[in-house]
Scaffold this active site. Sequence first.
Site, PDB file in Angstrom:
ATOM      1  CB  CYS A 153      -2.881   0.779  -2.758  1.00  0.00           C
ATOM      2  SG  CYS A 153      -2.787   2.528  -3.209  1.00  0.00           S
ATOM      3  CG  HIS A 191      -5.987   5.455   4.016  1.00  0.00           C
ATOM      4  ND1 HIS A 191      -5.388   4.944   2.896  1.00  0.00           N
ATOM      5  CD2 HIS A 191      -4.985   5.963   4.784  1.00  0.00           C
ATOM      6  CE1 HIS A 191      -4.085   5.133   2.967  1.00  0.00           C
ATOM      7  NE2 HIS A 191      -3.812   5.742   4.098  1.00  0.00           N
ATOM      8  CB  CYS A 195      -9.737   5.030  -0.277  1.00  0.00           C
ATOM      9  SG  CYS A 195      -8.150   5.424   0.518  1.00  0.00           S
ATOM     10  CD  GLU A 248      -1.340   7.680   5.292  1.00  0.00           C
ATOM     11  OE1 GLU A 248      -0.211   8.188   5.299  1.00  0.00           O
ATOM     12  OE2 GLU A 248      -1.591   6.547   4.832  1.00  0.00           O
ATOM     13  CG  ASP A 250      -1.896   1.197   1.168  1.00  0.00           C
ATOM     14  OD1 ASP A 250      -2.745   1.214   0.262  1.00  0.00           O
ATOM     15  OD2 ASP A 250      -1.791   2.106   2.005  1.00  0.00           O
ATOM     16  CB  SER A 251       0.335   4.667  -1.206  1.00  0.00           C
ATOM     17  OG  SER A 251      -0.928   4.887  -0.605  1.00  0.00           O
TER      18      SER A 251
END
Length: 274
Positions: free
Chosen positions: A73, A194, A192, A158, A10-11
Amino acid sequence: MNKFPIGIFDSGFGGLTVFKSIAEKLPQYDYIYLGDNARSPYGDHSFETVYQYTLECVEWLFAQGCTLVILACNTASAKALRNIQQLDLPKKYPNNRVLGVIRPTAEVIGNYSTTKNVGVLGTRGTVNSNSYAIEIEHFFPDIKVHQQACPMWVPIIENGEHLSAGADFFVDEYIQQLLQKSNEIDCVLLACTHYPLLVPKIKKHLPGNVKIVAQGDIVANSLVDYLKRHTELETKLAKNAQRTFYTSGDVKVFNERASMFLGEKIAAQKMNKS
């Protein structure tokens, strides 16, 4: 014969929500997780840049012994997966496989909607790629897809601000923009990895009849099926239940933030690019 771990990329941190579901469904395998935190978020980068970054990380995982890599991702899956599968694997890594999160999700998302109107919340990169609309049409041609980019959500998460009162403003803003596209949306896909951390706030701002679909279990179930169908690959996988985490960014920050996504403490290592 050497046995190989499964790579999960993942990024940043979001892929940990997918990793968590995969590890719960398939706890016996060895996993190497790599977060490219030094260069995240990927959402606003060009196709070329995301492809370059993703390929570098996939090749790094290959060098660690991973013959199967999951791009956990959506941006990488939208902007890099096809090139990697069609250009790089046949030429340089014919025995390796790279899978994404978009196709498995597109294969089932229509089952969640009664009105045949699905909302998609994602990064700018994922939305601009139109990957979900294209893939969903393959499997559910009668589904209308309504997309909304949420560029502030990943930075909020994040930075650990997803539970703050300030996050409500941006959650409500993007949800209202999505709902203005159609009053028949009865299912919203969190495109996404996240975004599951924002589910409590998303629920608060969505109408009660709208289903929220996260990707973790969908991708995990798809991987279970994939390994059943590809026994030639599955038999080569290591089964010692070992889990190793790497980051291209700050290890201390990664360890602190990763616990938000996994619900457990981890000790990551610094990605050595040499």
